[in-house]
Design an enzyme around this catalytic site. Structure first.
Site, PDB file in Angstrom:
ATOM      1  CG  ASP A  56      -0.186  -0.243   2.547  1.00  0.00           C
ATOM      2  OD1 ASP A  56       0.915  -0.063   2.547  1.00  0.00           O
ATOM      3  OD2 ASP A  56      -0.922  -1.134   3.327  1.00  0.00           O
ATOM      4  CG  ASP A  58       0.597   3.799   4.376  1.00  0.00           C
ATOM      5  OD1 ASP A  58      -0.431   3.995   4.162  1.00  0.00           O
ATOM      6  OD2 ASP A  58       1.282   3.073   5.068  1.00  0.00           O
ATOM      7  CG  ASP A 137       7.496  -0.060  12.827  1.00  0.00           C
ATOM      8  OD1 ASP A 137       7.845   0.792  12.000  1.00  0.00           O
ATOM      9  OD2 ASP A 137       6.818  -0.850  12.596  1.00  0.00           O
TER      10      ASP A 137
HETATM   11  P1  ATP Z   1       3.709  -3.268   4.664  1.00  0.00           P
HETATM   12  O1  ATP Z   1       2.542  -2.259   4.279  1.00  0.00           O
HETATM   13  O2  ATP Z   1       4.439  -3.924   3.578  1.00  0.00           O
HETATM   14  O3  ATP Z   1       3.074  -4.412   5.529  1.00  0.00           O
HETATM   15  P2  ATP Z   1       4.414  -1.173   6.349  1.00  0.00           P
HETATM   16  O4  ATP Z   1       5.752  -0.895   7.052  1.00  0.00           O
HETATM   17  O5  ATP Z   1       4.020  -0.163   5.422  1.00  0.00           O
HETATM   18  O6  ATP Z   1       4.410  -2.529   5.900  1.00  0.00           O
HETATM   19  P3  ATP Z   1       1.972  -0.424   7.449  1.00  0.00           P
HETATM   20  O7  ATP Z   1       1.167  -1.405   8.599  1.00  0.00           O
HETATM   21  O8  ATP Z   1       1.528  -0.272   6.233  1.00  0.00           O
HETATM   22  O9  ATP Z   1       3.247  -1.194   7.366  1.00  0.00           O
HETATM   23  O10 ATP Z   1       2.671   0.804   8.335  1.00  0.00           O
HETATM   24  C1  ATP Z   1       3.150   2.107   7.602  1.00  0.00           C
HETATM   25  C2  ATP Z   1       4.158   2.707   8.214  1.00  0.00           C
HETATM   26  O11 ATP Z   1       3.611   3.053   9.658  1.00  0.00           O
HETATM   27  C3  ATP Z   1       5.215   1.925   8.701  1.00  0.00           C
HETATM   28  O12 ATP Z   1       6.112   1.903   7.773  1.00  0.00           O
HETATM   29  C4  ATP Z   1       5.582   2.549   9.910  1.00  0.00           C
HETATM   30  O13 ATP Z   1       6.637   3.510   9.692  1.00  0.00           O
HETATM   31  C5  ATP Z   1       4.384   2.959  10.646  1.00  0.00           C
HETATM   32  N1  ATP Z   1       3.952   2.056  11.749  1.00  0.00           N
HETATM   33  C6  ATP Z   1       3.101   1.025  11.368  1.00  0.00           C
HETATM   34  N2  ATP Z   1       2.779   0.419  12.578  1.00  0.00           N
HETATM   35  C7  ATP Z   1       3.657   0.899  13.384  1.00  0.00           C
HETATM   36  C8  ATP Z   1       3.578   0.753  14.977  1.00  0.00           C
HETATM   37  N3  ATP Z   1       3.111  -0.142  15.495  1.00  0.00           N
HETATM   38  N4  ATP Z   1       4.344   1.483  15.432  1.00  0.00           N
HETATM   39  C9  ATP Z   1       5.290   2.357  14.869  1.00  0.00           C
HETATM   40  N5  ATP Z   1       5.156   2.779  13.554  1.00  0.00           N
HETATM   41  C10 ATP Z   1       4.149   2.125  12.857  1.00  0.00           C
HETATM   42 MG    MG Z   2       2.297  -0.075   4.358  1.00  0.00          MG
END
Ligand code: ATP
Ligand code: MG
Length: 439
Positions: A56, A58, A137
């Site tokens: 996705d 963001d 994170d």
């Molecule tokens: P993917 O979308 O590939 O599963 P992602 O890292 O993009 O991985 P998302 O859940 O889409 O995961 O979250 C987007 C961003 O938001 C992350 O890259 C991170 O910077 C932040 N984030 C998400 N969850 C947390 C958390 N529990 N604590 C801190 N930051 C978070």
């Molecule tokens: Mg993501």
């Protein structure tokens, strides 16, 4: 220590707009044109730098959610603790988050918050991009792609970690996991997905803080479980959960069953997860119900045998076992009811694979859950050679035109091809395959 901001100019990185979705570009440009800062952030930046395909896109901005909503026709504000804007562009949803101030998600803040209209106001404190970066994170997740000049901003040393293929947390790992224990699961999931190692400092606290996962809302753990197991890296995630002793906090019954050293069950689970991963890679559909049926089968079987040992009849023993195991599981990972029904169907149909009367066979073949139950039967080949033969019989039966199958079954060829072992514990009234399927 927080690393100094590093700006990587366009010509020094590989992230190209060609690989950003049209919808995300549209949102970024429009925000920017309206005078706001607009960045692509998180997993999309990380995955594009690694040459992967983001799940996705963001966006982070200094515009407030209300300002975002004013700019886009199809936009809704979501979230109670922290308001986010979802901008709808065709079938795509772009999540737009306003930069968050520091320490908004730790326990102390949640306690100090004021709840008005069901919303925790304290959480909606916006911050600077620097604060926003520190709240993320992993260091590799704190990279920002600036749409105004196509440069990258590395606030936490994420570029270095990408090169070294390592996941490091921003800040003190113990504090960060205490704030949000789900970060332990995110470490496992991202390590599996990216084939990164988890830095020793980020993995060490798992041993002490794993039990904190039991404090996380079961509905959130359901979502995280799906991300771990149904996005193509399920088997690797499973092995990492086991390796880091986290499995028991999510799937206690599975961990217990595997601790008994049941090699057939381990093979069933690993084959099930591997075939799910394969289906995901091939773009085929996968259902959470199959996953839970696989993970919980060992304990269900054990419980049913216990009940039978105490004199309960087959179906009573099995239904008690289903209920007990699923109720325990739902306290950790809240499986929605619609999936529970399918899990039960997958298990309940198992004995019917041992019934070979013509009408029963034909009815089972047209059962809406036949496919999932049959795939499950194939996994059970690890339990005994007889189960393996049963799987072959049904594979063959499906390949025959129905009229030929019906004819073959009507012939009453009684030669037993499969003798099902009673200790397999299947709740079946019939213990013998009575028919060869010969077209
Ligand atoms: P993917 O979308 O590939 O599963 P992602 O890292 O993009 O991985 P998302 O859940 O889409 O995961 O979250 C987007 C961003 O938001 C992350 O890259 C991170 O910077 C932040 N984030 C998400 N969850 C947390 C958390 N529990 N604590 C801190 N930051 C978070
Ligand atoms: Mg993501």
């Amino acid at each position: 220590m927080v690393p100094a901001l590093r700006v990587i100019e366009r010509e020094q990185h590989v992230l190209s707009r060609k690989h950003i979705s049209k919808a995300a570009l549209h949102v970024l440009y429009r925000l920017n044109k309206a005078g706001h800062d607009a960045f692509l952030v998180g997993g999309a930046v990380r995955d594009l730098l690694l040459g992967g395909k983001p799940k996705d896109f963001d966006v982070a901005t200094n515009a407030t959610p209300e300002e975002v909503k004013e700019l886009f026709g199809h936009c809704r504000l979501i979230g109670r603790r922290f308001r986010l804007a979802h901008v709808l562009c065709g079938s795509e949803i772009i999540e737009v988050a306003t930069f968050r101030g520091s320490h908004q998600d730790d326990d102390a803040d949640a306690r100090n918050s004021h709840i008005v209209d069901g919303r925790i106001l304290r959480d909606n404190v916006w911050g600077s991009i620097e604060e926003d970066a520190q709240r993320r994170d992993f260091r590799v997740n704190a990279l920002y792609y600036d749409i105004s000049n196509f440069s990258l901003r590395d606030y936490a040393g994420g570029m270095q970690d990408l090169e070294n293929r390592v996941l490091r947390l921003i800040g003190d790992p113990v504090i960060r996991y205490r704030e949000d224990p789900v970060r332990m699961l995110r470490a496992v999931r991202l390590a599996a997905k990216l084939d990164f190692r988890i830095d020793a400092a980020a993995a060490r606290p798992f041993a002490g803080l794993g039990p904190k996962l039991t404090e996380v809302a079961p509905a959130r753990l359901f979502d995280e479980s799906l991300k771990m197991f149904l996005l193509g890296d399920g088997l690797k995630s499973f092995h990492l959960l086991e390796h880091h002793d986290l499995l028991a906090f999510l799937f206690p019954a599975t961990a217990r069953a595997l601790q008994r050293g049941d090699a057939a069950l381990r093979a069933l689970i690993e084959t099930g997860l591997a075939s799910t991963d394969r289906r995901v890679l091939e773009g085929k559909s996968v259902t959470p119900a199959f996953l839970f049926a696989v993970l919980l089968w060992g304990e269900v079987r054990k419980q049913a045998l216990l009940w039978m040992g105490q004199g309960k009849d087959h179906s009573d023993a099995w239904s008690r076992a289903f209920r007990k195991v699923l109720a325990e599981q739902c306290q950790r990972v809240a499986i929605p009811r619609r999936f529970i029904f399918t899990v039960e169907d997958i298990w309940l149909l198992q004995p019917r694979f041992e019934q070979f009367q013509k009408n029963k066979v034909l009815r089972l073949l047209s059962h809406p859950r036949f496919r999932a139950a049959f795939d499950f039967l194939l996994l059970r080949r690890h339990e005994s050679p007889q189960m393996c033969e049963l799987g072959q019989w049904w594979t063959h039966a499906q390949q025959l035109p129905r009229n030929l199958l019906a004819k073959a079954l009507s012939r009453h060829d009684n030669a037993p091809v499969v003798q099902v072992d009673d200790t397999a514990g299947v709740p079946a009234p019939h213990r013998r395959c009575r028919h060869r399927v010969n077209s």
